[in-house]
Scaffold this motif. Structure first.
Motif, mmCIF file in Angstrom:
data_model
loop_
_atom_site.group_PDB
_atom_site.id
_atom_site.type_symbol
_atom_site.label_atom_id
_atom_site.label_comp_id
_atom_site.label_asym_id
_atom_site.label_seq_id
_atom_site.Cartn_x
_atom_site.Cartn_y
_atom_site.Cartn_z
ATOM 1 N N GLY A 17 0.808 -1.204 0.000
ATOM 2 C CA GLY A 17 0.000 0.000 0.000
ATOM 3 C C GLY A 17 0.844 1.257 0.000
ATOM 4 O O GLY A 17 0.463 2.267 -0.584
ATOM 5 N N LEU A 18 2.023 1.206 0.611
ATOM 6 C CA LEU A 18 2.860 2.384 0.689
ATOM 7 C C LEU A 18 3.739 2.558 -0.534
ATOM 8 O O LEU A 18 4.050 3.672 -0.924
ATOM 9 N N THR A 19 4.120 1.439 -1.150
ATOM 10 C CA THR A 19 5.096 1.544 -2.219
ATOM 11 C C THR A 19 4.576 1.081 -3.567
ATOM 12 O O THR A 19 5.211 1.335 -4.565
ATOM 13 N N GLY A 20 3.459 0.385 -3.593
ATOM 14 C CA GLY A 20 3.016 -0.197 -4.852
ATOM 15 C C GLY A 20 2.276 0.794 -5.704
ATOM 16 O O GLY A 20 2.797 1.340 -6.665
ATOM 17 N N CYS A 21 1.028 1.081 -5.381
ATOM 18 C CA CYS A 21 0.201 1.936 -6.234
ATOM 19 C C CYS A 21 -0.297 3.109 -5.423
ATOM 20 O O CYS A 21 -0.552 3.005 -4.250
ATOM 21 N N SER A 22 -0.482 4.185 -6.118
ATOM 22 C CA SER A 22 -1.060 5.327 -5.438
ATOM 23 C C SER A 22 -2.535 5.098 -5.186
ATOM 24 O O SER A 22 -3.210 4.433 -5.945
ATOM 25 N N ALA A 23 -3.052 5.637 -4.113
ATOM 26 C CA ALA A 23 -4.468 5.506 -3.809
ATOM 27 C C ALA A 23 -5.194 6.735 -4.308
ATOM 28 O O ALA A 23 -4.645 7.834 -4.366
ATOM 29 N N PHE A 24 -6.445 6.550 -4.729
ATOM 30 C CA PHE A 24 -7.289 7.681 -5.051
ATOM 31 C C PHE A 24 -7.851 8.193 -3.743
ATOM 32 O O PHE A 24 -8.360 7.443 -2.933
ATOM 33 N N GLY A 25 -7.785 9.486 -3.502
ATOM 34 C CA GLY A 25 -8.211 9.996 -2.219
ATOM 35 C C GLY A 25 -7.041 9.961 -1.268
ATOM 36 O O GLY A 25 -5.925 9.640 -1.627
ATOM 37 N N GLY A 53 -9.255 8.750 -15.635
ATOM 38 C CA GLY A 53 -10.117 9.695 -14.941
ATOM 39 C C GLY A 53 -11.501 9.175 -14.620
ATOM 40 O O GLY A 53 -12.355 9.947 -14.145
ATOM 41 N N VAL A 54 -11.758 7.882 -14.840
ATOM 42 C CA VAL A 54 -13.123 7.380 -14.654
ATOM 43 C C VAL A 54 -13.561 7.420 -13.188
ATOM 44 O O VAL A 54 -14.762 7.404 -12.900
ATOM 45 N N LEU A 55 -12.600 7.461 -12.269
ATOM 46 C CA LEU A 55 -12.960 7.507 -10.847
ATOM 47 C C LEU A 55 -12.931 8.927 -10.271
ATOM 48 O O LEU A 55 -13.213 9.108 -9.080
ATOM 49 N N ASP A 56 -12.614 9.908 -11.099
ATOM 50 C CA ASP A 56 -12.558 11.290 -10.606
ATOM 51 C C ASP A 56 -13.926 11.723 -10.087
ATOM 52 O O ASP A 56 -14.965 11.511 -10.736
ATOM 53 N N GLY A 57 -13.942 12.342 -8.903
ATOM 54 C CA GLY A 57 -15.174 12.855 -8.327
ATOM 55 C C GLY A 57 -16.054 11.820 -7.663
ATOM 56 O O GLY A 57 -17.193 12.132 -7.278
ATOM 57 N N PHE A 60 -16.491 7.864 -3.097
ATOM 58 C CA PHE A 60 -15.840 6.799 -2.318
ATOM 59 C C PHE A 60 -14.353 6.874 -2.633
ATOM 60 O O PHE A 60 -13.948 7.485 -3.625
ATOM 61 N N ASP A 61 -13.537 6.254 -1.792
ATOM 62 C CA ASP A 61 -12.101 6.215 -2.026
ATOM 63 C C ASP A 61 -11.689 4.793 -2.386
ATOM 64 O O ASP A 61 -12.305 3.824 -1.930
ATOM 65 N N VAL A 62 -10.641 4.692 -3.188
ATOM 66 C CA VAL A 62 -10.051 3.397 -3.518
ATOM 67 C C VAL A 62 -8.606 3.394 -3.067
ATOM 68 O O VAL A 62 -7.847 4.318 -3.396
ATOM 69 N N GLU A 63 -8.234 2.394 -2.317
ATOM 70 C CA GLU A 63 -6.827 2.171 -1.994
ATOM 71 C C GLU A 63 -6.381 0.913 -2.729
ATOM 72 O O GLU A 63 -6.925 -0.160 -2.514
ATOM 73 N N TRP A 64 -5.413 1.100 -3.631
ATOM 74 C CA TRP A 64 -4.910 -0.028 -4.416
ATOM 75 C C TRP A 64 -3.755 -0.693 -3.685
ATOM 76 O O TRP A 64 -2.905 -0.004 -3.116
ATOM 77 N N VAL A 65 -3.719 -1.996 -3.738
ATOM 78 C CA VAL A 65 -2.551 -2.733 -3.249
ATOM 79 C C VAL A 65 -2.098 -3.677 -4.347
ATOM 80 O O VAL A 65 -2.904 -4.120 -5.170
#
Length: 345
Positions: A17-25, A53-57, A60-65
């Motif tokens: 979570g910290l180093t792999g992908c950036s989270a939206f939000g 940009g499909v998740l812009d606005g 909800f938030d997404v955290e990618w791992v």
């Protein structure tokens, strides 16, 4: 032992979570919003979704791992560390067949809630079984006594098992070599450490292009639908807030595929940066990552059940699962899912 596994997995997830992908939000603080924790097996797809940009606005938030391999995704789901795990469409078929307790519609712990793949094409087939040309194997029945690499739990595993059945062989006839994930399995094949390989086509593209390897079967030969899927736990789906967020997530994601097709140069640049691949591999990955969500209709379930039957008849699995238990079509409408086209004749 179970506590140890969960602790280790948690450590992996924190690192990812910290180093792999950036989270939206905002990471670690969703500001009252529902947060979905979603795994993908590489960093490219999350980066592409962010660029689209499909998740812009979104509300909800997404955290990618980033979790490589279906086994790690299954463990993360069971432990409650993630909401959606990325794997292949036959993962729950094998999981059901190996379960100590028989799965029913009421007690099944996991369900596949989204599946997608590219248009059927021999040139861009997602799954292959290939041999090193130096091994002198022209027909898979000649693989007896040879090393054969695969990774456990996903559709790579099913490609391996069905290939064995089609070759008229069992694991006792070969030297099976199981790897932790598809990337290490492909690396071993590319390095000449195993003679036969079942797994992702793109991961061995360099060996195929150089003439060091050739394909003997692809997913149209093994009749595996070869969908990428996201799998959820039942308790996540029963949570009203998570369910609403997932519905919005998949509705927005239905718009991703057109963006992918309309932005080939941007997609390939992201693929090269995230996957550290050359132009040829980026061209391939652009094609194999196209697609649409597939509807979980009777035709698809029939094809998935036929794969399970083939595995059972060939002795690759000890129990015949009811694969329909593992597919949940609740989001098909918002995904704008299309009927399964089936493999070409």
């Amino acid at each position: 032992m179970k506590k140890l596994l969960i602790s280790l997995l948690t450590a992996v997830l924190v690192t990812a979570g910290l180093t792999g992908c950036s989270a939206f939000g905002s990471e670690g603080d969703s500001g009252g919003k529902t947060k979905l924790t979603i795994s993908y097996q590489d960093t490219a797809f999350p980066a592409l979704i962010k660029a689209s940009g499909v998740l812009d606005g979104a509300d909800f938030d997404v955290e990618w791992v980033n979790l490589t391999g279906p086994a790690a995704n299954l463990q993360a789901l069971y432990s409650g560390a993630i909401d959606l795990g990325h794997m292949g469409d036959t993962s729950l078929t094998i999981e059901q067949a190996n379960a100590k307790t028989e799965w029913t519609a009421d007690n099944a712990p996991l369900e596949i809630v989204a599946g997608w793949r590219n248009p059927y094409s021999e040139e861009y087939s997602p799954l292959v079984t290939a041999v090193r040309t130096s091994a002198g194997i022209d027909d898979l029945s000649q693989a007896k006594g040879h090393t054969w690499g695969y990774n456990f739990g996903g559709y790579n595993h099913a490609q391996y098992l069905v290939s064995l059945v089609k070759a008229g062989l069992s694991e006792q006839d070969i030297k099976p070599t199981q790897f932790a994930d598809g990337a290490t399995s492909a690396a071993a094949f590319n390095n000449g450490e195993v003679d036969v390989y079942s797994g992702a086509h793109g991961a061995i593209l360099s060996s195929l292009t150089s003439g060091d390897a050739k394909i003997l079967l692809d997913d149209s030969d093994t009749d595996i639908p070869a969908l990428n899927v996201w799998t959820a736990r039942k308790d996540v789906l029963a949570d009203d807030d998570k369910n609403a967020a997932l519905k919005d997530f998949f509705s927005r994601m239905s718009g991703y595929w057109a963006w992918h097709d309309d932005h080939p140069d941007e997609v390939k640049d992201i693929l090269k940066k995230q996957l550290k691949v050359d132009d040829a591999r980026a061209d391939f990955e652009f094609q194999v990552r196209r697609g649409q969500f597939q509807a979980f209709d009777d035709d698809l379930i029939t094809r998935e059940q036929a794969v399970a039957q083939s595995l059972f008849d060939g002795g690759a699995i000890a129990k015949l699962p009811d694969v329909g238990i593992g597919f949940d079509p609740r989001y098909n409408e918002v995904q704008k899912a299309v009927p399964d086209a089936g493999a070409p004749e």
